[in-house]
Design a protein around this motif. Structure first.
Motif, PDB file in Angstrom:
ATOM      1  N   UNK A  75       0.831  -1.196   0.000  1.00 33.69           N
ATOM      2  CA  UNK A  75       0.000   0.000   0.000  1.00 33.69           C
ATOM      3  C   UNK A  75       0.871   1.253   0.000  1.00 33.69           C
ATOM      4  N   UNK A  76       0.514   2.246  -0.797  1.00 34.80           N
ATOM      5  CA  UNK A  76       1.292   3.502  -0.818  1.00 34.80           C
ATOM      6  C   UNK A  76       1.101   4.269   0.479  1.00 34.80           C
ATOM      7  N   UNK A 100      -6.922 -10.206   8.654  1.00 34.84           N
ATOM      8  CA  UNK A 100      -5.472  -9.982   8.686  1.00 34.84           C
ATOM      9  C   UNK A 100      -5.109  -8.696   7.947  1.00 34.84           C
ATOM     10  N   UNK A 101      -5.785  -8.436   6.818  1.00 36.44           N
ATOM     11  CA  UNK A 101      -5.532  -7.212   6.061  1.00 36.44           C
ATOM     12  C   UNK A 101      -5.935  -5.975   6.861  1.00 36.44           C
ATOM     13  N   UNK A 102      -7.071  -6.060   7.556  1.00 36.19           N
ATOM     14  CA  UNK A 102      -7.531  -4.939   8.368  1.00 36.19           C
ATOM     15  C   UNK A 102      -6.559  -4.654   9.514  1.00 36.19           C
ATOM     16  N   UNK A 103      -6.047  -5.723  10.145  1.00 34.89           N
ATOM     17  CA  UNK A 103      -5.066  -5.544  11.219  1.00 34.89           C
ATOM     18  C   UNK A 103      -3.795  -4.907  10.679  1.00 34.89           C
ATOM     19  N   UNK A 104      -3.370  -5.363   9.491  1.00 34.86           N
ATOM     20  CA  UNK A 104      -2.170  -4.799   8.867  1.00 34.86           C
ATOM     21  C   UNK A 104      -2.340  -3.302   8.605  1.00 34.86           C
ATOM     22  N   UNK A 105      -3.491  -2.917   8.069  1.00 32.68           N
ATOM     23  CA  UNK A 105      -3.739  -1.505   7.781  1.00 32.68           C
ATOM     24  C   UNK A 105      -3.868  -0.683   9.059  1.00 32.68           C
ATOM     25  N   UNK A 106      -4.480  -1.275  10.096  1.00 32.69           N
ATOM     26  CA  UNK A 106      -4.656  -0.553  11.349  1.00 32.69           C
ATOM     27  C   UNK A 106      -3.326  -0.308  12.057  1.00 32.69           C
ATOM     28  N   UNK A 107      -2.347  -1.197  11.835  1.00 31.75           N
ATOM     29  CA  UNK A 107      -1.038  -1.039  12.480  1.00 31.75           C
ATOM     30  C   UNK A 107      -0.140  -0.069  11.721  1.00 31.75           C
ATOM     31  N   UNK A 108      -0.463   0.180  10.463  1.00 32.80           N
ATOM     32  CA  UNK A 108       0.380   1.056   9.646  1.00 32.80           C
ATOM     33  C   UNK A 108       0.230   2.516  10.038  1.00 32.80           C
ATOM     34  N   UNK A 135     -10.388   3.474  -8.913  1.00 33.68           N
ATOM     35  CA  UNK A 135      -9.528   4.038  -7.873  1.00 33.68           C
ATOM     36  C   UNK A 135      -8.945   5.376  -8.334  1.00 33.68           C
ATOM     37  N   UNK A 136      -9.195   6.464  -7.606  1.00 33.11           N
ATOM     38  CA  UNK A 136      -8.567   7.748  -7.962  1.00 33.11           C
ATOM     39  C   UNK A 136      -7.046   7.697  -7.842  1.00 33.11           C
ATOM     40  N   UNK A 137      -6.547   6.901  -6.888  1.00 33.62           N
ATOM     41  CA  UNK A 137      -5.105   6.735  -6.710  1.00 33.62           C
ATOM     42  C   UNK A 137      -4.660   5.479  -7.436  1.00 33.62           C
ATOM     43  N   UNK A 138      -3.828   5.633  -8.458  1.00 30.78           N
ATOM     44  CA  UNK A 138      -3.388   4.485  -9.251  1.00 30.78           C
ATOM     45  C   UNK A 138      -2.580   3.514  -8.395  1.00 30.78           C
ATOM     46  N   UNK A 139      -1.731   4.030  -7.506  1.00 31.47           N
ATOM     47  CA  UNK A 139      -0.903   3.163  -6.664  1.00 31.47           C
ATOM     48  C   UNK A 139      -1.761   2.327  -5.718  1.00 31.47           C
ATOM     49  N   UNK A 140      -2.800   2.921  -5.169  1.00 34.07           N
ATOM     50  CA  UNK A 140      -3.695   2.175  -4.279  1.00 34.07           C
ATOM     51  C   UNK A 140      -4.442   1.099  -5.065  1.00 34.07           C
ATOM     52  N   UNK A 168       1.043   9.243  11.448  1.00 33.51           N
ATOM     53  CA  UNK A 168      -0.420   9.339  11.435  1.00 33.51           C
ATOM     54  C   UNK A 168      -0.997   7.968  11.104  1.00 33.51           C
ATOM     55  N   UNK A 169      -1.955   7.436  11.886  1.00 27.33           N
ATOM     56  CA  UNK A 169      -2.553   6.128  11.572  1.00 27.33           C
ATOM     57  C   UNK A 169      -3.107   6.089  10.153  1.00 27.33           C
ATOM     58  N   UNK A 170      -2.824   4.977   9.451  1.00 27.30           N
ATOM     59  CA  UNK A 170      -3.143   4.876   8.027  1.00 27.30           C
ATOM     60  C   UNK A 170      -4.645   4.891   7.763  1.00 27.30           C
ATOM     61  N   UNK A 171      -5.434   4.418   8.727  1.00 31.66           N
ATOM     62  CA  UNK A 171      -6.885   4.364   8.545  1.00 31.66           C
ATOM     63  C   UNK A 171      -7.598   5.572   9.156  1.00 31.66           C
ATOM     64  N   UNK A 172      -6.857   6.596   9.532  1.00 37.51           N
ATOM     65  CA  UNK A 172      -7.492   7.816  10.048  1.00 37.51           C
ATOM     66  C   UNK A 172      -8.407   8.407   8.969  1.00 37.51           C
ATOM     67  N   UNK A 173      -9.538   8.985   9.373  1.00 37.83           N
ATOM     68  CA  UNK A 173     -10.045   9.180  10.733  1.00 37.83           C
ATOM     69  C   UNK A 173     -10.980   8.076  11.210  1.00 37.83           C
TER      70      UNK A 173
END
Length: 471
Positions: free
Chosen positions: A223-224, A428-436, A394-399, A441-446
């Protein structure tokens, strides 16, 4: 005299066999020898002739041989350029010549004079190819750092916009500009961006992708962690929100830090349309993004292990379409997904008129031929086609690339464990994103951690009336 001769000899040695570096000897003020050094490909001969050579030869030199008096005469009378500065460090002077500056060496004046007359070949400002809009500005970043900075300054006419420029790359000396709004951007965020940029030790920095990879926080993720954008309006909006923008010379993509997952699903056009329409479009985008990730896996899991979940008529229809197919559903899905991704990649690499034809016609021909040959079922062709359409939103090509890549391991898990495997993978993917985190700044903010004020503009696009009231 000896210092002047030594300096000219030094630069001739440095630029030996650099055929694009020009040395021109003139008589300055009718009394002094002078040498002009410039890079032919990066400087305008006409401007050098008009702004340096002719004034230098026609202006009468002062009678005094005092170095300070001569330097003042050169700067104020002989070469009355706006961008002119003395440089006593010969190594930096040589780097400036290769960056497009004109260097002036004059007998009796020890420091070299650098005149800014660069004339870079540059692409004109055009509509961004990767982020088109129906309603919104049509100008996009180019490969010129100065042009990109001016596009931001045009939108943010405030002295609070601070611009810090540094070089990266031992060989390329690529200019990097860090932009932020003082008083709005966190000082800790700005300092973190500065420190990460200072750690770049590459010999060559040729594109913003290298900078993005070097300064991101977590290495082992697809993930970018910075938002790459070609749109100056989107970059300006990010600056107004307190983000930091990194512009790299020779790259049309600006890097916004921090980059957050939910914001990469928001398009700049959302804020140009009515908020009700934009909210509906945003929810459609969320659903299609989720479908692009899990739809083929759901097909594999349900047709392989959970047939009881399907209505009888739909189950009979799918079974009849797969009756002549010799492969299990997971192999069948992999064949079609790989073919679709291959066609998409070929369409990107081929010339644009040919690429579009290859992508569309190739998908139709291969899909139809595969069904008639009994290699895949018609129902799977529909699933893969819908997934392909969903992956374009996806507006973001990298995402979008990250989601496309994760689709394949999810298909394997679905083929092995069915719906249980899909749920475990998504957890597992959600946990990975939540830890990033992206620059702290937390990746899943806000959304996580939950901020009711911030999440309002995620679930629905806030009205400009609400923004105007400060709510």
């Amino acid at each position: 005299m000896s210092a002047y001769v030594d300096n000219v000899a030094y630069f001739r040695r440095i630029f030996d066999r650099c055929e694009d570096v020009i040395f021109r000897s003139v008589r300055a003020g009718g009394r002094f020898e002078a040498t002009i050094v410039y890079t032919q490909a990066m400087s305008s001969d006409l401007r050098i002739e008009r702004n340096v050579l002719l004034p230098l030869m026609r202006t009468e030199a002062p009678p005094s041989d005092d170095p300070d008096r001569l330097l003042d005469w050169l700067v104020s009378e002989a070469v009355p350029a706006e961008d002119i500065a003395a440089q006593s460090d010969l190594e930096r002077a040589a780097e400036s010549v290769l960056a497009g500056y004109v260097m002036l060496l004059v007998e009796g004046v020890n420091p070299a004079l650098l005149v800014g007359l660069a004339a870079y070949p540059a692409r004109s400002v055009e509509e961004p190819a990767s982020e088109p809009v129906i309603r919104g500005s049509r100008d996009g970043f180019t490969e010129s750092l100065q042009t990109n900075v001016s596009l931001i300054r045009r939108r943010l006419k405030t002295p609070a916009l601070k611009i810090e420029t540094r070089n990266a790359g031992k060989l390329t000396k690529t200019a990097l500009s860090v932009l932020y709004l003082e008083g709005i951007a966190s000082s800790a965020l700005v300092e973190e961006v500065r420190s990460r940029l200072e750690e770049i030790r590459l010999d060559a920095v040729l594109e913003s992708g290298a900078v993005e990879e070097l300064i991101k926080e977590r290495r082992l993720t697809v993930f970018p962690q910075l938002h790459a954008t070609e749109r100056p309006d989107r970059a300006s909006a990010a600056l107004a929100e307190g983000r930091v923008l990194i512009l790299v010379d020779n790259s049309p993509f600006g890097l916004v830090a921090p980059g957050l997952a939910l914001e990469m699903l928001q398009a700049s056009e959302d804020y140009s349309q009515h908020y009700i329409v934009a909210t509906a479009t945003r929810w459609l985008r969320y659903w299609l993004a989720f479908s692009a990730l899990v739809f083929p896996s759901l097909y594999i899991a349900i047709t392989t292990m959970h047939q009881e979940m399907l209505p009888t008529n739909l189950l009979l229809s799918i079974a009849s379409s797969r009756e002549a197919v010799p492969f299990p559903a997971i192999v069948e899905a992999f064949i079609m997904e790989m073919a679709f991704e291959g066609l998409r990649e070929a369409g990107v690499r081929l010339p644009r008129p040919v690429g579009q034809a290859v992508s569309i016609v190739g998908a139709l021909v291969i899909g139809q031929a595969a069904v008639q040959a009994g290699l895949v079922s018609a129902s799977l062709v529909i699933v893969v086609s819908f997934t392909g359409i969903a992956s374009f939103i996806f507006p973001s090509y990298s995402f979008g690339l990250a989601v496309r890549l994760l689709r394949f391991p999810l298909m394997i898990v679905a083929g092995l464990l069915g719906l249980y495997g899909i749920v475990l993978f998504l957890l597992a993917l959600l946990i990975h994103l939540a830890k990033m985190k992206s620059f702290g700044v937390p990746y899943l903010s806000p959304a996580a951690p939950l901020s009711m004020k911030g999440v309002k503009d995620v679930l629905m696009r806030k009205s400009w009336i609400d923004w105007n009231k400060g709510r």
